[in-house]
Design a protein around this motif. Structure first.
Motif, PDB file in Angstrom:
ATOM      1  N   UNK A  89       1.876   6.545  -6.931  1.00 14.92           N
ATOM      2  CA  UNK A  89       0.792   7.451  -7.320  1.00 14.92           C
ATOM      3  C   UNK A  89       1.215   8.911  -7.151  1.00 14.92           C
ATOM      4  N   UNK A  90       1.958   9.184  -6.042  1.00 19.24           N
ATOM      5  CA  UNK A  90       2.427  10.553  -5.821  1.00 19.24           C
ATOM      6  C   UNK A  90       3.424  10.979  -6.907  1.00 19.24           C
ATOM      7  N   UNK A  91       4.323  10.051  -7.281  1.00 21.62           N
ATOM      8  CA  UNK A  91       5.288  10.363  -8.346  1.00 21.62           C
ATOM      9  C   UNK A  91       4.575  10.607  -9.664  1.00 21.62           C
ATOM     10  N   UNK A  92       3.576   9.770  -9.965  1.00 18.64           N
ATOM     11  CA  UNK A  92       2.814   9.965 -11.203  1.00 18.64           C
ATOM     12  C   UNK A  92       2.142  11.328 -11.222  1.00 18.64           C
ATOM     13  N   UNK A 107       0.828  -1.211   0.000  1.00 15.23           N
ATOM     14  CA  UNK A 107       0.000   0.000   0.000  1.00 15.23           C
ATOM     15  C   UNK A 107       0.863   1.262   0.000  1.00 15.23           C
ATOM     16  N   UNK A 108       1.941   1.246   0.809  1.00 12.42           N
ATOM     17  CA  UNK A 108       2.828   2.420   0.860  1.00 12.42           C
ATOM     18  C   UNK A 108       3.494   2.647  -0.497  1.00 12.42           C
ATOM     19  N   UNK A 109       3.946   1.532  -1.120  1.00  7.34           N
ATOM     20  CA  UNK A 109       4.592   1.648  -2.434  1.00  7.34           C
ATOM     21  C   UNK A 109       3.625   2.192  -3.480  1.00  7.34           C
ATOM     22  N   UNK A 110       2.398   1.690  -3.457  1.00  3.31           N
ATOM     23  CA  UNK A 110       1.404   2.177  -4.416  1.00  3.31           C
ATOM     24  C   UNK A 110       1.142   3.666  -4.232  1.00  3.31           C
ATOM     25  N   UNK A 111       1.081   4.078  -2.970  1.00  2.00           N
ATOM     26  CA  UNK A 111       0.844   5.503  -2.719  1.00  2.00           C
ATOM     27  C   UNK A 111       2.027   6.358  -3.198  1.00  2.00           C
TER      28      UNK A 111
END
Length: 313
Positions: A93-96, A86-90
Motif C-alpha cells: 500500500x505504501x509503494x502504491x 499484514x506487514x506485506x499489505x501495508x
C-alpha cells in the motif's frame, strides 16, 4: 480472534500444569509449622516432587496437554503468517501511494509545461515567427557563404589536379616519344642504305618535326642518294629552326660542292667553321668536298682551320 483463542489455551495449559504442584505444596504446608514453611517452602516442594512414587499426571491429562501444545503452536504459526501478510499489505500500500504520488507529480509538471507553452504560443507567436525567420535567413546566409568558400576551394583543387594530370600526361607522352625516337636513331645507325635511313629519319620527323639534327642527317642521306638539291632544301629548313646550326652549314657546303657552286660551298664551310662544327677538323678528308681541293680559297680555309685548332690546343 485467533489471538484470543491462543491466549485462552495457554492460560488453561498453565493452570493444568501448575494446579497439581500447588495442591501438593499445600498438603505439605499443612504438616509443617508456619515459620518452617516460610523458610524452606521451595526446597520442600522440590523434595516432594522428587519423592513422588507415581506419575503426577494421568495419560489422559498428558494427551490433553500435548494436544493443547500442538494447537498452540499451530495458532502461533497462523498468527505469524497473518502478521507477515499484514506487514506485506501495508508495504504494498505504501509503494502504491508513492507511485501514485510520483505519477501525479510528473503529470502535474507536464500540465504546467503545456500550459506555459500554450501561453507563450498564444502571446508571442509573432515574435517567435520573426525570430525563426531571422535565424533561418542568417543560417542560410552563413551556409551559402560556407558552401561558396568550399566550392571555390574544390574548384581550385580540381584545376590543380587537372593541370597536374595534364602535365603528367604530357611528360608520359614525351617520355614515350623520346624512347621511340631513340630507338629510331639506333635503327638509323644500323641502316646502310640511304633510302632506309631517309625512311627512318622521316619517322623521327613525324614524331618531332622541329628536330634539326634529323633534318641535317636526312640531308646527308640525300647527298648519298645523289640528291644535292633536296639536301639543300632540308638544310634550309634546319636553319629556319636553328640559324647557327653548324652541321646544316656543313651539309650545305657539301651539297653546293656537288652542284659545282664552289663559292657558295666555301662560304658555307666558313660559316660552319665559325659556328664550331667539330667535323671541320677532318673536312679535308671528306669525299663530298673533293671538288674544292684545287681551290686556293679552300686551301686558305684549311690553313685557317689548322691554325684555329692549334690555338685551341
Amino acid at each position: 480472534m485467533r489471538q484470543d483463542s491462543a491466549f485462552k489455551r495457554a492460560f488453561i495449559l498453565l493452570l493444568i500444569v501448575l494446579l497439581p504442584l500447588l495442591v501438593a505444596a499445600g498438603i505439605q504446608a499443612q504438616t509443617l509449622p508456619e515459620d518452617g514453611a516460610r523458610e524452606s517452602g521451595a526446597k520442600q516442594a522440590e523434595d516432594t516432587v522428587a519423592r513422588l512414587d507415581a506419575p503426577l499426571y494421568s495419560a489422559f491429562t498428558e494427551r490433553y496437554i500435548l494436544d493443547e501444545l500442538k494447537a498452540l503452536r499451530v495458532d502461533m504459526a497462523a498468527q505469524r503468517v497473518e502478521f507477515i501478510q499484514q506487514i506485506t499489505d501495508r508495504q504494498i500500500e505504501a509503494v502504491d501511494r508513492s507511485v501514485s504520488y510520483a505519477t501525479n507529480t510528473v503529470s502535474n509538471f507536464f500540465y504546467i509545461i503545456a500550459a506555459v507553452s500554450s501561453v507563450l504560443v498564444i502571446v508571442g507567436w509573432t515574435s517567435i515567427r520573426e525570430m525563426k525567420e531571422k535565424m533561418g535567413t542568417l543560417a542560410d546566409k552563413e551556409l551559402r557563404k560556407l558552401i561558396g568558400a568550399y566550392e571555390d576551394r574544390l574548384r581550385e583543387i580540381e584545376q590543380q589536379l587537372r593541370e597536374k594530370s595534364t602535365y603528367i600526361d604530357e611528360n608520359r607522352e614525351a617520355i614515350e616519344r623520346t624512347k621511340e625516337i631513340h630507338a629510331l636513331w639506333l635503327r638509323a645507325a644500323q641502316e646502310s642504305a640511304p633510302a632506309n635511313k631517309i625512311a627512318v629519319y622521316d619517322q623521327i620527323l613525324a614524331l618531332n618535326p622541329r628536330d634539326c639534327e634529323a633534318l641535317t642527317y636526312k640531308a646527308d642521306a640525300a647527298l648519298e642518294s645523289n640528291e644535292p638539291q633536296w639536301a639543300i632544301n632540308l638544310c634550309q629548313s634546319a636553319l629556319q629552326l636553328d640559324a647557327s646550326n653548324a652541321h646544316a652549314f656543313y651539309q650545305l657546303a657539301c651539297a653546293h660542292a656537288a652542284l659545282s657552286h664552289f663559292d657558295d660551298a666555301i662560304n658555307f664551310l666558313t660559316k660552319a667553321l665559325i659556328n664550331g662544327d667539330a667535323r671541320l677538323d677532318d673536312f679535308a678528308k671528306d669525299p663530298a668536298l673533293q671538288p674544292l681541293h684545287h681551290l686556293p680559297a679552300f686551301e686558305q680555309l684549311l690553313l685557317d682551320a689548322h691554325q684555329t685548332k692549334g690555338e685551341h690546343a
